[in-house]
Design an enzyme around this catalytic site. Structure first.
Site, PDB file in Angstrom:
ATOM      1  CE  LYS A   1      23.686  42.314  39.294  1.00  0.00           C
ATOM      2  NZ  LYS A   1      22.366  42.151  38.671  1.00  0.00           N
TER       3      LYS A   1
ATOM      4  CE1 TYR B   1      27.879  62.467  68.120  1.00  0.00           C
ATOM      5  CE2 TYR B   1      28.088  60.449  66.814  1.00  0.00           C
ATOM      6  CZ  TYR B   1      28.544  61.719  67.153  1.00  0.00           C
ATOM      7  OH  TYR B   1      29.646  62.227  66.530  1.00  0.00           O
TER       8      TYR B   1
END
Ligand code: PLP
Length: 345
Positions: free
Chosen positions: A35, A244
């Site tokens: 899956k 950042y």
């Protein structure tokens, strides 16, 4: 090219299937759960390789996932769908020859009305309270259903990664109670249950994560390697800031590499300042924040400036990364993004 490489070792995958298969008796079929696009690694490639290793049956979560698996393994091997028969699934179930694991009387009714005579299995709830018919619901329809010869009765364990958990024996007893005497093939175990021992194996097991090298199958071979190319290296001086928010200030002069992957690729921003990458055998810590497409790595200890750094590989697996984030390897693996060049060995 600035595309990172996700290398997928299909022979390690096949070896993991063989090793899990060897945990159960010869008469027990070892299926494969593929899956979520084969746990993020490419359902078609994964299913094809597993079929070559000897897997004769596959499980997906939703019907649409069955298409890629069907295309990869040809028309004959059975593919089961855990979510059962949902409204609108009839056509895809029929065309791709998928076997829904029916979860409720509602799904059962839908299935026999839409696709009479089309094979199905039944999913039973033995205590997890997630999918499957509850004991009373099952008792009310079992006789009629059994007359239609479901191909498989299955349930799922909630705590199989904790071998000493009392829930395992409790669910085992409940599953016996719901299925004893039916004479039909039964399946209770995913990877964790395979490792719990033969009384959990019944006629079929359906491991997923262990095939892909993840816990709780700790003796699995590593299947994935994630190598990220260096775009640029630079020297920063003690006291300079990086990335950042200026969240990292260089404590000394350092050599930094900026590499081409980030949180858009499943490298969680919460790994900022926490994770180590590898230049061959040399550990190189990530510094500052994880950006969307970029990471900055302290490569001062590398004997020469590296061209690539590994996030996943021989020194670090998905469960190691999961440990840093208080999650499980499944989430790291299935979160590896679509931007990587997936290379199959
Ligand atoms: C995902 C899943 C599996 C496979 O589980 P692993 O822990 O990955 O081995 C088996 N059965 C069901 C119902 C599942 O949802």
């Amino acid at each position: 090219m600035a595309q990172a490489h996700l290398q997928i070792d299909l022979s390690a995958l096949q070896n993991n299937w063989r090793a899990l298969d060897a945990h159960s008796a010869t008469g027990v079929e070892t299926a494969a759960t593929v899956k979520a696009n084969g746990y993020g690694l490419g359902a078609g490639h994964v299913a094809h390789a597993l079929a070559h290793a000897g897997a004769r049956r596959f499980f997906v979560a939703v019907a649409e996932e069955g298409l890629a698996v069907r295309a990869a393994i040809g028309p004959d091997l059975p593919i089961h769908v855990y979510s059962g028969h949902m409204d609108g699934d009839a056509r895809i179930l029929r065309d791709a020859k998928l076997i829904p694991m029916l979860n409720s009387v509602e799904q059962l009714t839908r299935h026999v009305e839409a696709l009479p005579g089309h094979p199905f299995g039944i999913q039973l709830d033995s205590g997890m309270n997630r999918l499957g018919m509850e004991p009373a619901e099952w008792a009310s329809v079992a006789q009629i259903v059994l007359g239609q010869r479901p191909v498989l009765l299955m349930s799922h364990l909630a705590c199989s990664d904790e071998p000493d958990h009392s829930m395992n024996a409790q669910q085992l007893a409940q599953f016996h109670e719901m299925t004893e005497g039916t004479g039909l093939p039964r399946s209770l175990s995913a990877t964790g249950g395979v490792l719990l021992g033969p009384e959990y194996h019944f006629e079929m097991t359906r491991p997923g994560i262990g095939l892909y090298g993840g816990a709780p199958f700790t003796s699995a071979q590593a299947v994935v390697r994630l190598s990220i190319p260096v775009i640029q290296t630079r020297e920063v001086l003690a006291g300079e800031s990086v990335g950042y928010g200026n969240s990292f200030i260089a404590p000394r002069d350092m050599q930094l590499a900026t590499i081409a992957a980030g949180y858009a690729d499943g490298i969680h921003r919460a790994l900022s300042d926490k994770v180590t990458l590898w230049a061959g055998d040399v550990p190189c810590p990530l510094v500052g924040r994880v950006s969307m497409d970029l990471l900055t790595i302290d490569v001062s200890d590398a004997p020469e400036p590296p061209d690539w750094l590994d996030l996943l590989g021989p020194h670090q697996g998905v469960d190691d990364i999961a440990g840093l984030l208080d999650t499980i390897g499944y989430e790291i693996l299935t979160g590896l993004g679509p931007r990587y060049a997936r290379r199959y060995l």
